[in-house]
Design a protein around this motif. Structure first.
Motif, PDB file in Angstrom:
ATOM      1  N   LYS A 137      26.614 -17.514  11.920  1.00 44.11           N
ATOM      2  CA  LYS A 137      25.780 -18.600  12.435  1.00 44.11           C
ATOM      3  C   LYS A 137      24.663 -18.043  13.317  1.00 44.11           C
ATOM      4  CE  LYS A 137      25.898 -22.344  15.742  1.00 44.11           C
ATOM      5  NZ  LYS A 137      26.614 -22.900  16.874  1.00 44.11           N
ATOM      6  N   ASN A 138      25.029 -17.072  14.140  1.00 45.78           N
ATOM      7  CA  ASN A 138      24.083 -16.531  15.106  1.00 45.78           C
ATOM      8  C   ASN A 138      23.026 -15.658  14.452  1.00 45.78           C
ATOM      9  OD1 ASN A 138      23.408 -16.476  17.870  1.00 45.78           O
ATOM     10  ND2 ASN A 138      24.167 -14.378  18.026  1.00 45.78           N
ATOM     11  N   ASP A 139      23.255 -15.228  13.202  1.00 43.05           N
ATOM     12  CA  ASP A 139      22.309 -14.364  12.515  1.00 43.05           C
ATOM     13  C   ASP A 139      21.106 -15.126  11.972  1.00 43.05           C
ATOM     14  OD1 ASP A 139      23.588 -12.064  13.021  1.00 43.05           O
ATOM     15  OD2 ASP A 139      24.539 -11.851  11.075  1.00 43.05           O
ATOM     16  N   LYS A 140      21.121 -16.427  11.996  1.00 43.78           N
ATOM     17  CA  LYS A 140      19.975 -17.201  11.552  1.00 43.78           C
ATOM     18  C   LYS A 140      18.775 -16.923  12.462  1.00 43.78           C
ATOM     19  CE  LYS A 140      21.744 -19.840   8.204  1.00 43.78           C
ATOM     20  NZ  LYS A 140      21.192 -19.968   6.839  1.00 43.78           N
ATOM     21  N   GLU A 187       8.205 -10.569  17.203  1.00 47.41           N
ATOM     22  CA  GLU A 187       9.103  -9.459  16.893  1.00 47.41           C
ATOM     23  C   GLU A 187      10.422  -9.520  17.658  1.00 47.41           C
ATOM     24  OE1 GLU A 187       8.797  -4.561  16.704  1.00 47.41           O
ATOM     25  OE2 GLU A 187       7.455  -5.707  18.013  1.00 47.41           O
ATOM     26  N   LYS A 188      10.416 -10.166  18.818  1.00 40.64           N
ATOM     27  CA  LYS A 188      11.626 -10.241  19.650  1.00 40.64           C
ATOM     28  C   LYS A 188      12.796 -10.910  18.925  1.00 40.64           C
ATOM     29  CE  LYS A 188       8.761 -10.604  23.814  1.00 40.64           C
ATOM     30  NZ  LYS A 188       8.308 -11.506  24.908  1.00 40.64           N
ATOM     31  N   LYS A 189      12.480 -11.777  17.974  1.00 42.56           N
ATOM     32  CA  LYS A 189      13.531 -12.465  17.221  1.00 42.56           C
ATOM     33  C   LYS A 189      14.158 -11.575  16.150  1.00 42.56           C
ATOM     34  CE  LYS A 189      11.718 -17.195  17.605  1.00 42.56           C
ATOM     35  NZ  LYS A 189      12.946 -17.888  18.042  1.00 42.56           N
ATOM     36  N   PHE A 190      13.550 -10.417  15.885  1.00 40.23           N
ATOM     37  CA  PHE A 190      13.943  -9.588  14.750  1.00 40.23           C
ATOM     38  C   PHE A 190      14.597  -8.279  15.190  1.00 40.23           C
ATOM     39  CE2 PHE A 190      10.893 -12.567  13.189  1.00 40.23           C
ATOM     40  CZ  PHE A 190      11.295 -12.847  11.899  1.00 40.23           C
ATOM     41  N   ASN A 191      15.420  -8.381  16.208  1.00 38.28           N
ATOM     42  CA  ASN A 191      16.111  -7.199  16.722  1.00 38.28           C
ATOM     43  C   ASN A 191      17.365  -6.918  15.893  1.00 38.28           C
ATOM     44  OD1 ASN A 191      16.733  -5.037  18.380  1.00 38.28           O
ATOM     45  ND2 ASN A 191      17.833  -6.317  19.856  1.00 38.28           N
ATOM     46  N   LEU A 203       5.632  -5.603  10.346  1.00 39.54           N
ATOM     47  CA  LEU A 203       7.073  -5.501  10.571  1.00 39.54           C
ATOM     48  C   LEU A 203       7.737  -5.822   9.243  1.00 39.54           C
ATOM     49  CD1 LEU A 203       9.520  -5.340  12.608  1.00 39.54           C
ATOM     50  CD2 LEU A 203       9.337  -7.819  12.785  1.00 39.54           C
ATOM     51  N   VAL A 204       8.539  -4.904   8.720  1.00 39.42           N
ATOM     52  CA  VAL A 204       9.074  -5.095   7.365  1.00 39.42           C
ATOM     53  C   VAL A 204      10.596  -5.129   7.378  1.00 39.42           C
ATOM     54  CG1 VAL A 204       7.087  -3.910   6.358  1.00 39.42           C
ATOM     55  CG2 VAL A 204       9.200  -2.633   6.781  1.00 39.42           C
ATOM     56  N   ASN A 205      11.144  -5.823   6.387  1.00 41.02           N
ATOM     57  CA  ASN A 205      12.585  -5.820   6.130  1.00 41.02           C
ATOM     58  C   ASN A 205      12.857  -4.681   5.163  1.00 41.02           C
ATOM     59  OD1 ASN A 205      15.210  -6.266   5.240  1.00 41.02           O
ATOM     60  ND2 ASN A 205      15.011  -8.486   5.321  1.00 41.02           N
ATOM     61  N   MET A 206      13.534  -3.633   5.649  1.00 37.82           N
ATOM     62  CA  MET A 206      13.740  -2.437   4.838  1.00 37.82           C
ATOM     63  C   MET A 206      14.579  -2.721   3.588  1.00 37.82           C
ATOM     64  SD  MET A 206      12.060  -0.002   6.282  1.00 37.82           S
ATOM     65  CE  MET A 206      12.761   1.468   5.517  1.00 37.82           C
ATOM     66  N   ASN A 207      15.322  -3.784   3.577  1.00 32.79           N
ATOM     67  CA  ASN A 207      16.110  -4.132   2.391  1.00 32.79           C
ATOM     68  C   ASN A 207      15.238  -4.555   1.219  1.00 32.79           C
ATOM     69  OD1 ASN A 207      18.531  -3.634   3.707  1.00 32.79           O
ATOM     70  ND2 ASN A 207      18.809  -5.757   4.345  1.00 32.79           N
ATOM     71  N   HIS A 208      13.976  -4.885   1.521  1.00 35.55           N
ATOM     72  CA  HIS A 208      13.070  -5.339   0.457  1.00 35.55           C
ATOM     73  C   HIS A 208      12.038  -4.287   0.066  1.00 35.55           C
ATOM     74  CE1 HIS A 208      14.738  -9.288   0.356  1.00 35.55           C
ATOM     75  NE2 HIS A 208      14.378  -9.605   1.588  1.00 35.55           N
ATOM     76  N   VAL A 209      12.165  -3.073   0.582  1.00 34.19           N
ATOM     77  CA  VAL A 209      11.221  -2.000   0.249  1.00 34.19           C
ATOM     78  C   VAL A 209      11.541  -1.446  -1.132  1.00 34.19           C
ATOM     79  CG1 VAL A 209      10.434   0.321   0.849  1.00 34.19           C
ATOM     80  CG2 VAL A 209      10.802  -1.376   2.646  1.00 34.19           C
ATOM     81  N   LYS A 210      10.502  -1.293  -1.965  1.00 37.66           N
ATOM     82  CA  LYS A 210      10.672  -0.754  -3.316  1.00 37.66           C
ATOM     83  C   LYS A 210      10.132   0.665  -3.442  1.00 37.66           C
ATOM     84  CE  LYS A 210       9.698  -3.445  -6.760  1.00 37.66           C
ATOM     85  NZ  LYS A 210       8.923  -4.361  -7.647  1.00 37.66           N
ATOM     86  N   GLU A 211       9.105   0.986  -2.637  1.00 39.31           N
ATOM     87  CA  GLU A 211       8.438   2.271  -2.861  1.00 39.31           C
ATOM     88  C   GLU A 211       7.644   2.697  -1.630  1.00 39.31           C
ATOM     89  OE1 GLU A 211       6.322   3.280  -6.800  1.00 39.31           O
ATOM     90  OE2 GLU A 211       4.681   2.722  -5.441  1.00 39.31           O
TER      91      GLU A 211
END
Length: 243
Positions: A137-140, A187-191, A203-211
């Motif tokens: 729940k808290n990860d939202k 960015e503070k929300k994305f710790n 600021l990128v989500n590394m799980n979505h990096v392709k190359e």
């Protein structure tokens, strides 16, 4: 002896439950708390076997209180005057849920469930489920844009791009949101470990990096054909994440 903490901001309800426990339950030690912040310290210090927890309290609700505990090895019974919380209580694996005013027979049955639970050593599994649910729940992540506040799972967000005093949020479904705050503020929300500031503007989500490409400067390619520049001082740290 069943060490028990009762948490309720209403003094009358607190004392009524204490009276019923003392009258109808054998071998029980009771500690009362009418302040949720005090209750956090008390539970962490006293390490009870059982906690009766009111859900609706003005300063901090019961679900928020649970997230702030260090000690979690107890059985949990929610108490409330409102039955609309029943499903939520079940989802966080409370051993029981009692409506106020607490019925004597239901109270006796609930405490018996606790004794059986402890005897069968199932408490650890129940609490692990409870705190896992709370953590999910808290990860939202909440984002305010377009006159509303939306909640997103972390994986819904691909990239954030700075645009002067604004920030564009790129979502996995190809939608974008324009936030009227700087990237530094947002960015503070994305710790979280998967989010990485690769550039002053990205600021990128590394799980979505392709190359990762070195052509025409260092650039990350993400899903949906999105691209993010990589600054010189972030390049080595980025490459360490890849290898």
């Amino acid at each position: 002896m069943l060490k028990t903490v009762i948490v309720d901001d209403e003094i009358n309800a607190l004392e009524a439950l204490e009276w019923k426990l003392n009258r109808y339950i054998d071998d029980i030690e009771i500690i009362k708390c009418n302040d949720p912040k005090e209750a956090i310290n008390t539970i962490d210090r006293e390490k009870p076997d059982l906690v009766f927890l009111d859900i609706e309290m003005p300063e901090m609700d019961g679900f928020t209180l649970l997230q702030q505990l260090s000690y979690t090895n107890f059985d949990l019974i929610f108490t409330t005057a409102h039955d609309e919380f029943a499903l939520k209580a079940i989802k966080v694996s409370a051993i029981d849920y009692l409506l106020k005013p607490v019925d004597k027979d239901e109270l006796i049955t609930s405490v018996q469930k606790v004794r059986v639970s402890r005897k069968e050593n199932v408490i650890e599994d129940k609490l692990q489920s409870l705190f896992s649910n709370l953590k999910r729940k808290n990860d939202k992540i909440s984002i305010a844009a377009d006159g509303k506040i939306s909640l997103f799972d972390r994986d819904d967000i691909v990239m954030l791009k700075a645009d002067k005093s604004y920030t564009t949020v790129h979502l996995s479904d190809k939608r974008t949101l324009l936030v009227t705050k700087t990237l530094k503020e947002v960015e503070k929300k994305f710790n979280y470990p998967e989010f990485f500031r690769v550039h002053a503007s990205y600021l990128v989500n590394m799980n979505h990096v392709k190359e990762f490409s070195k052509k025409d400067g260092d650039v990350l390619t993400l899903i949906n054909n999105l691209e993010a520049s990589v600054s010189r001082n972030k390049k080595n740290e980025l490459l360490e994440r890849f290898f």
